[in-house]
Design a protein around this motif. Sequence first.
Motif, mmCIF file in Angstrom:
data_model
loop_
_atom_site.group_PDB
_atom_site.id
_atom_site.type_symbol
_atom_site.label_atom_id
_atom_site.label_comp_id
_atom_site.label_asym_id
_atom_site.label_seq_id
_atom_site.Cartn_x
_atom_site.Cartn_y
_atom_site.Cartn_z
ATOM 1 N N SER A 37 0.830 -1.199 0.000
ATOM 2 C CA SER A 37 0.000 0.000 0.000
ATOM 3 C C SER A 37 0.867 1.253 0.000
ATOM 4 N N ALA A 38 1.910 1.234 0.832
ATOM 5 C CA ALA A 38 2.719 2.446 0.967
ATOM 6 C C ALA A 38 3.567 2.702 -0.278
ATOM 7 N N VAL A 39 4.229 1.663 -0.766
ATOM 8 C CA VAL A 39 5.129 1.865 -1.900
ATOM 9 C C VAL A 39 4.319 1.889 -3.185
ATOM 10 N N GLY A 40 4.411 2.977 -3.888
ATOM 11 C CA GLY A 40 3.646 3.093 -5.128
ATOM 12 C C GLY A 40 4.143 4.291 -5.897
ATOM 13 N N LEU A 41 3.252 4.888 -6.658
ATOM 14 C CA LEU A 41 3.652 6.051 -7.443
ATOM 15 C C LEU A 41 4.072 7.197 -6.543
ATOM 16 N N GLY A 42 3.610 7.173 -5.300
ATOM 17 C CA GLY A 42 4.014 8.205 -4.350
ATOM 18 C C GLY A 42 5.524 8.276 -4.225
ATOM 19 N N ASN A 43 6.171 7.112 -4.270
ATOM 20 C CA ASN A 43 7.616 7.086 -4.104
ATOM 21 C C ASN A 43 8.336 7.408 -5.402
ATOM 22 N N ILE A 44 7.849 6.816 -6.492
ATOM 23 C CA ILE A 44 8.662 6.844 -7.707
ATOM 24 C C ILE A 44 8.258 7.980 -8.630
ATOM 25 N N PHE A 64 2.293 12.020 4.302
ATOM 26 C CA PHE A 64 1.000 11.352 4.474
ATOM 27 C C PHE A 64 0.664 10.494 3.266
ATOM 28 N N PHE A 65 0.862 11.063 2.092
ATOM 29 C CA PHE A 65 0.512 10.338 0.873
ATOM 30 C C PHE A 65 1.336 9.069 0.753
ATOM 31 N N SER A 66 2.645 9.223 0.943
ATOM 32 C CA SER A 66 3.522 8.091 0.668
ATOM 33 C C SER A 66 3.363 6.981 1.706
ATOM 34 N N LEU A 67 3.056 7.345 2.946
ATOM 35 C CA LEU A 67 2.887 6.305 3.970
ATOM 36 C C LEU A 67 1.432 5.832 4.057
ATOM 37 N N SER A 68 0.590 6.269 3.146
ATOM 38 C CA SER A 68 -0.833 5.875 3.128
ATOM 39 C C SER A 68 -1.545 6.236 4.428
ATOM 40 N N LEU A 69 -1.256 7.408 4.954
ATOM 41 C CA LEU A 69 -1.824 7.775 6.257
ATOM 42 C C LEU A 69 -2.940 8.800 6.136
ATOM 43 N N GLY A 70 -3.736 8.897 7.200
ATOM 44 C CA GLY A 70 -4.697 9.986 7.318
ATOM 45 C C GLY A 70 -6.079 9.672 6.788
ATOM 46 N N THR A 95 -1.070 -2.388 -6.130
ATOM 47 C CA THR A 95 -1.207 -2.749 -4.713
ATOM 48 C C THR A 95 -1.572 -1.511 -3.889
ATOM 49 N N SER A 96 -1.178 -0.331 -4.369
ATOM 50 C CA SER A 96 -1.574 0.890 -3.653
ATOM 51 C C SER A 96 -3.022 1.252 -3.950
ATOM 52 N N THR A 97 -3.423 1.184 -5.229
ATOM 53 C CA THR A 97 -4.801 1.591 -5.536
ATOM 54 C C THR A 97 -5.805 0.612 -4.922
ATOM 55 N N ILE A 98 -5.405 -0.659 -4.789
ATOM 56 C CA ILE A 98 -6.315 -1.603 -4.133
ATOM 57 C C ILE A 98 -6.614 -1.110 -2.718
ATOM 58 N N SER A 99 -5.566 -0.654 -2.032
ATOM 59 C CA SER A 99 -5.803 -0.204 -0.663
ATOM 60 C C SER A 99 -6.636 1.077 -0.648
ATOM 61 N N VAL A 100 -6.478 1.918 -1.665
ATOM 62 C CA VAL A 100 -7.284 3.141 -1.720
ATOM 63 C C VAL A 100 -8.749 2.790 -2.019
ATOM 64 N N THR A 101 -8.944 1.891 -2.986
ATOM 65 C CA THR A 101 -10.300 1.493 -3.358
ATOM 66 C C THR A 101 -11.011 0.819 -2.188
ATOM 67 N N LEU A 144 -6.548 17.208 3.097
ATOM 68 C CA LEU A 144 -7.427 16.214 3.729
ATOM 69 C C LEU A 144 -6.664 15.168 4.543
ATOM 70 N N LEU A 145 -5.572 14.653 4.003
ATOM 71 C CA LEU A 145 -4.856 13.614 4.742
ATOM 72 C C LEU A 145 -4.295 14.143 6.066
ATOM 73 N N PRO A 146 -3.617 15.312 6.069
ATOM 74 C CA PRO A 146 -3.156 15.816 7.367
ATOM 75 C C PRO A 146 -4.310 16.096 8.341
HETATM 76 N N1 TRP Z 1 1.023 5.409 -0.501
HETATM 77 C C1 TRP Z 1 0.659 5.130 -1.843
HETATM 78 C C2 TRP Z 1 1.772 5.591 -2.762
HETATM 79 O O1 TRP Z 1 2.775 6.041 -2.305
HETATM 80 C C3 TRP Z 1 -0.683 5.741 -2.210
HETATM 81 C C4 TRP Z 1 -1.726 5.338 -1.239
HETATM 82 C C5 TRP Z 1 -2.191 4.076 -1.037
HETATM 83 C C6 TRP Z 1 -2.353 6.165 -0.280
HETATM 84 N N2 TRP Z 1 -3.094 4.075 -0.010
HETATM 85 C C7 TRP Z 1 -3.211 5.339 0.472
HETATM 86 C C8 TRP Z 1 -2.256 7.510 0.021
HETATM 87 C C9 TRP Z 1 -3.939 5.856 1.532
HETATM 88 C C10 TRP Z 1 -2.991 8.019 1.064
HETATM 89 C C11 TRP Z 1 -3.819 7.222 1.841
HETATM 90 O O2 TRP Z 1 1.674 5.499 -3.936
#
Ligand code: TRP
Length: 448
Positions: A23-30, A226-232, A320-326, A388-390
């Motif tokens: 979930s965390a590693v995704g387009l946010g990182n790269i 927040f985005f990269s760690l999938s938080l909030g 794997t990230s969008t699955i967690s978002v969906t 929103l995430l913060p």
């Molecule tokens: N963290 C993911 C990324 O870096 C994107 C993501 C997945 C996300 N689940 C999330 C961001 C929940 C915020 C909250 O690509």
Amino acid sequence: MAEKSKRAQFVTRTGVIAATVGSAVGLGNIWRFPYEAGMQGGGAFLLMYVLCVVVVGLPVMLAEFAIGRGTHRCGAGAIESLAPGSWFKVAPYIGIVASLMILSFYSVVVGWILEYLYQSVVQLFDPAPVGDYSARFGALVANPWRTVGWTLVFLAMNYAVIARGVEKGIERMSKILMPLLLVILIVFCVNSLLMPGAGEGLAFLFNPDFTKVTPSMVIGAMGQAFFSLSLGMSCMLTYASYFNDKMRLMGNAVTIAGLDTLIAVLACVIIFPAVFSYGMTPEAGPKLVFEILPAIFGRMTGGPLWAVFFFVLLFFAAITSTISVTEISTAFFTEQWRMRRKGASALTIAIAAVFGVPCALSFGVLGDFTIFGMTVFDLFDYVSSNLLLPIGGILLSVFAGWVVDRKFLQGQLMANHDCPRWVVTVLRIAMRWVAPACIIVIFIYGLM
Ligand code: TRP
């Protein structure tokens, strides 16, 4: 008990790590990290980012983990069971809005990846000269049919995975593919370090220039954390509700944050040397990575083959990230609106498709259509990650620090000898004071 045993659980520690890191590693990182760092001054941004991860990210992640694992319920359900009737229930609602916005613009970027993958496969058989890289990206995004088409194709794929419940299969594959992604990133790093502009690129990334520390940069660094760690938005909370009682929350959180940051830094070590070698500018924004990568592949022997590998791996990291978002809004629609899983995921995907179209067109046809000076794409990206995430993060952190019983938090964090009592005390202070205060101060500073 009966209800508890019906709930799915991750059985192994590697399963937990694979899903949460997935979930965390995704387009946010790269994609997002290099472009934000590029726009916001490189080294100084990296430093602010790491500070935000440690001071705000880890406490919020542990707050989400403790609430999720302690209740084995997701978002709204967990808050309702710990503090019936409490208005903290708005946090998951903010999460739903954020998740739908993120899914919309994220799918556009995965769409670009699919187009690049397609082009790389074609190139395998027909090695035509690549030509001007920015022109190539420009041509893609200016073509409404292609970008919208790929965005919708990706959303449909996402739907197929979620509705059929084959996430487990994806997770199993990602246990193999994520380490491979790490390996391929390291190969690319070596390749970039051998470029003539490498020194300049590394200096940009690792020599912080403190004059670049501006309000918008600090907000950007926090939003990126927040985005990269999938938080909030209760995403990690929901995943933690599937943890069994043997998992170590602290250990997992540190592993996730560490790996996530490592991958973001590797991505920058690949991108910035190339940016300077090819005389491009680091401030290119969301298109940065897409203009640089073809240049990198073009220089490698067997370039198209590397490109195919890379885009396949990136695609898996993304899905794997969008699955967690969906999952966030799907779970909400099934639990709160009592929809069936198929209908709930269809609704989520349909909303993302409706908003995904203007996001996809933001770099072409709708390029001049701006709200608050931002295109629809930029607006969704900015509002969801930086606002929103913060805000969701403050609520979850304050909830875990002030509302939830101290014994509950201690029980969760100290289970399995995960950490000594003083660490819990420090974390609780971080959840009650430090993280919320930092977020608020950054907001005030940023809005000035
Ligand atoms: N963290 C993911 C990324 O870096 C994107 C993501 C997945 C996300 N689940 C999330 C961001 C929940 C915020 C909250 O690509």
